[in-house]
Design a protein around this motif. Sequence first.
Motif, mmCIF file in Angstrom:
data_model
loop_
_atom_site.group_PDB
_atom_site.id
_atom_site.type_symbol
_atom_site.label_atom_id
_atom_site.label_comp_id
_atom_site.label_asym_id
_atom_site.label_seq_id
_atom_site.Cartn_x
_atom_site.Cartn_y
_atom_site.Cartn_z
ATOM 1 N N LEU A 81 0.857 -1.181 0.000
ATOM 2 C CA LEU A 81 0.000 0.000 0.000
ATOM 3 C C LEU A 81 0.890 1.227 0.000
ATOM 4 C CD1 LEU A 81 -0.502 1.372 3.237
ATOM 5 C CD2 LEU A 81 -1.052 -1.026 3.476
ATOM 6 N N ASP A 82 0.311 2.395 -0.151
ATOM 7 C CA ASP A 82 1.104 3.620 -0.215
ATOM 8 C C ASP A 82 1.468 4.058 1.209
ATOM 9 O OD1 ASP A 82 2.334 6.012 -0.676
ATOM 10 O OD2 ASP A 82 0.774 6.825 -1.977
ATOM 11 N N TRP A 83 2.559 3.507 1.709
ATOM 12 C CA TRP A 83 2.949 3.778 3.092
ATOM 13 C C TRP A 83 3.332 5.242 3.319
ATOM 14 C CZ3 TRP A 83 1.855 0.653 6.949
ATOM 15 C CH2 TRP A 83 1.649 -0.712 6.681
ATOM 16 N N SER A 84 3.643 5.967 2.262
ATOM 17 C CA SER A 84 3.990 7.377 2.437
ATOM 18 C C SER A 84 2.785 8.195 2.911
ATOM 19 C CB SER A 84 4.516 7.966 1.122
ATOM 20 O OG SER A 84 3.488 8.045 0.145
ATOM 21 N N LYS A 85 1.596 7.617 2.814
ATOM 22 C CA LYS A 85 0.382 8.307 3.241
ATOM 23 C C LYS A 85 -0.152 7.764 4.563
ATOM 24 C CE LYS A 85 -0.940 9.515 -1.485
ATOM 25 N NZ LYS A 85 -1.952 9.353 -2.563
ATOM 26 N N VAL A 86 0.697 7.023 5.272
ATOM 27 C CA VAL A 86 0.292 6.433 6.543
ATOM 28 C C VAL A 86 1.048 7.081 7.704
ATOM 29 C CG1 VAL A 86 0.165 4.314 7.904
ATOM 30 C CG2 VAL A 86 -0.253 4.231 5.436
ATOM 31 N N VAL A 87 0.331 7.392 8.765
ATOM 32 C CA VAL A 87 0.918 7.885 9.999
ATOM 33 C C VAL A 87 0.819 6.762 11.036
ATOM 34 C CG1 VAL A 87 0.825 9.618 11.832
ATOM 35 C CG2 VAL A 87 0.213 10.244 9.478
ATOM 36 N N ILE A 88 1.935 6.440 11.678
ATOM 37 C CA ILE A 88 1.973 5.354 12.651
ATOM 38 C C ILE A 88 2.392 5.908 14.013
ATOM 39 C CG2 ILE A 88 3.074 3.167 13.285
ATOM 40 C CD1 ILE A 88 3.498 2.630 10.313
ATOM 41 N N SER A 89 1.680 5.485 15.045
ATOM 42 C CA SER A 89 2.056 5.872 16.404
ATOM 43 C C SER A 89 1.856 4.680 17.330
ATOM 44 C CB SER A 89 1.246 7.077 16.878
ATOM 45 O OG SER A 89 1.787 7.596 18.094
ATOM 46 N N LEU A 90 2.110 4.899 18.617
ATOM 47 C CA LEU A 90 2.040 3.846 19.620
ATOM 48 C C LEU A 90 1.019 4.174 20.703
ATOM 49 C CD1 LEU A 90 5.858 3.200 19.931
ATOM 50 C CD2 LEU A 90 4.176 1.412 19.434
ATOM 51 N N ALA A 91 0.278 3.157 21.122
ATOM 52 C CA ALA A 91 -0.685 3.336 22.202
ATOM 53 C C ALA A 91 0.024 3.651 23.516
ATOM 54 C CB ALA A 91 -1.545 2.091 22.350
ATOM 55 N N ASP A 92 1.233 3.113 23.676
ATOM 56 C CA ASP A 92 1.995 3.373 24.884
ATOM 57 C C ASP A 92 3.475 3.145 24.620
ATOM 58 O OD1 ASP A 92 1.636 0.551 24.660
ATOM 59 O OD2 ASP A 92 2.188 0.324 26.768
ATOM 60 N N GLU A 93 4.283 3.592 25.550
ATOM 61 C CA GLU A 93 5.731 3.472 25.401
ATOM 62 C C GLU A 93 6.382 3.382 26.769
ATOM 63 O OE1 GLU A 93 8.390 2.391 24.224
ATOM 64 O OE2 GLU A 93 8.499 3.628 22.398
ATOM 65 N N ARG A 94 7.491 2.657 26.827
ATOM 66 C CA ARG A 94 8.321 2.634 28.032
ATOM 67 C C ARG A 94 9.225 3.875 27.977
ATOM 68 N NH1 ARG A 94 8.780 -3.086 26.995
ATOM 69 N NH2 ARG A 94 6.788 -4.017 27.576
ATOM 70 N N TRP A 95 9.475 4.503 29.119
ATOM 71 C CA TRP A 95 10.314 5.708 29.124
ATOM 72 C C TRP A 95 11.783 5.300 29.099
ATOM 73 C CZ3 TRP A 95 12.302 9.397 33.271
ATOM 74 C CH2 TRP A 95 12.649 10.625 32.695
ATOM 75 N N VAL A 96 12.181 4.792 27.954
ATOM 76 C CA VAL A 96 13.561 4.374 27.705
ATOM 77 C C VAL A 96 13.933 4.827 26.304
ATOM 78 C CG1 VAL A 96 13.460 2.364 29.251
ATOM 79 C CG2 VAL A 96 12.807 2.114 26.836
ATOM 80 N N PRO A 97 15.213 5.063 26.024
ATOM 81 C CA PRO A 97 15.625 5.472 24.680
ATOM 82 C C PRO A 97 15.244 4.433 23.632
ATOM 83 C CG PRO A 97 17.400 5.808 26.263
ATOM 84 C CD PRO A 97 16.344 5.026 26.975
ATOM 85 N N VAL A 98 15.119 4.886 22.404
ATOM 86 C CA VAL A 98 14.725 4.007 21.299
ATOM 87 C C VAL A 98 15.680 2.826 21.163
ATOM 88 C CG1 VAL A 98 14.385 3.886 18.796
ATOM 89 C CG2 VAL A 98 13.576 5.875 20.079
ATOM 90 N N GLU A 99 16.949 3.031 21.520
ATOM 91 C CA GLU A 99 17.946 1.974 21.393
ATOM 92 C C GLU A 99 17.806 0.894 22.473
ATOM 93 O OE1 GLU A 99 18.880 5.658 19.565
ATOM 94 O OE2 GLU A 99 18.669 5.248 21.725
ATOM 95 N N HIS A 100 17.022 1.151 23.506
ATOM 96 C CA HIS A 100 16.874 0.215 24.617
ATOM 97 C C HIS A 100 16.051 -0.997 24.170
ATOM 98 C CE1 HIS A 100 15.742 -1.317 28.587
ATOM 99 N NE2 HIS A 100 16.684 -0.541 29.109
ATOM 100 N N VAL A 101 16.384 -2.157 24.698
ATOM 101 C CA VAL A 101 15.703 -3.395 24.315
ATOM 102 C C VAL A 101 14.212 -3.358 24.634
ATOM 103 C CG1 VAL A 101 16.187 -4.566 26.499
ATOM 104 C CG2 VAL A 101 15.859 -5.925 24.419
ATOM 105 N N ASP A 102 13.793 -2.550 25.614
ATOM 106 C CA ASP A 102 12.392 -2.490 26.012
ATOM 107 C C ASP A 102 11.588 -1.415 25.274
ATOM 108 O OD1 ASP A 102 12.427 -4.573 27.944
ATOM 109 O OD2 ASP A 102 13.458 -3.232 29.331
ATOM 110 N N SER A 103 12.216 -0.699 24.359
ATOM 111 C CA SER A 103 11.532 0.381 23.647
ATOM 112 C C SER A 103 10.542 -0.169 22.617
ATOM 113 C CB SER A 103 12.558 1.268 22.943
ATOM 114 O OG SER A 103 11.923 2.143 22.027
ATOM 115 N N ASN A 104 9.305 0.281 22.696
ATOM 116 C CA ASN A 104 8.319 -0.101 21.683
ATOM 117 C C ASN A 104 8.649 0.531 20.334
ATOM 118 O OD1 ASN A 104 6.793 -1.738 23.358
ATOM 119 N ND2 ASN A 104 5.394 -0.094 23.962
ATOM 120 N N ALA A 105 9.147 1.763 20.354
ATOM 121 C CA ALA A 105 9.562 2.409 19.109
ATOM 122 C C ALA A 105 10.689 1.624 18.454
ATOM 123 C CB ALA A 105 9.998 3.847 19.369
ATOM 124 N N GLY A 106 11.627 1.154 19.264
ATOM 125 C CA GLY A 106 12.715 0.339 18.746
ATOM 126 C C GLY A 106 12.201 -0.949 18.129
#
Length: 237
Positions: free
Chosen positions: A67-92
């Motif tokens: 699909l045309d992913w350039s027209k999609v916005v993605i976010s997270l319902a929740d996140e752990r307060w850790v840097p993206v590089e951390h193993v527990d990061s949902n963004a990571g």
Amino acid sequence: MAISELKLPASVRALDFANPALLAEALADKVAGQLRQAIEQNGVATLVLSGGRSPVMFFQCLARQVLDWSKVVISLADERWVPVEHVDSNAGLLKRYLLVGDVARARFIGLYRATASLQAAADEADQVLAELPPIDVLVLGMGDDGHTASLFPNSTNLAEAMQAEGTRRCLPMRAPTVPHQRLSMTRTLLASARLSILAVQGEGKLTTLRTAVAGDDIAEMPIRAFLHSSLEIYWCP
């Protein structure tokens, strides 16, 4: 026991799958179809996801959808307060398993902020989420204690986070497990999704759902706030 045997509200549609692979494929097909429809109708589609270990196979299946992913916005319902590089990061987690290949063209709005305090991070995330277009698809998970996103029973700020018509989009939350400090979208924002899907696996989650539908105290089991709206549940053993 199958999920279809639970006494769910009439507005809730429950689907059983034989194994996690079949669930992941069906969920990816459903989500991608909804995103395509939203793009066709509105020119943009918004997807809000949950982290953890269970969604990895689903993320991998979704990443293969065309699909045309350039027209999609993605976010997270929740996140752990850790840097993206951390193993527990949902963004990571998303960056490793979903935001790859063509999907990397999507716009990602993360919740984590490297601030001096969790409250400051939540305040910044709350402002950033003001830019989030209306949510077309929300995929939630659920813990054995009945939490969803990072809306944990007995958590500080839970009462405010569970307001049906609150003004906050994101609040700091505290989990009973490490990492304790979390950021979570509020019930108001999560419940605004056009399509909400709860994806769960295992007999234990059926037991949790059975308990949830038998009561109505959302502070005791926050998932209850989402079981009485239009919802699809995807389950496998």
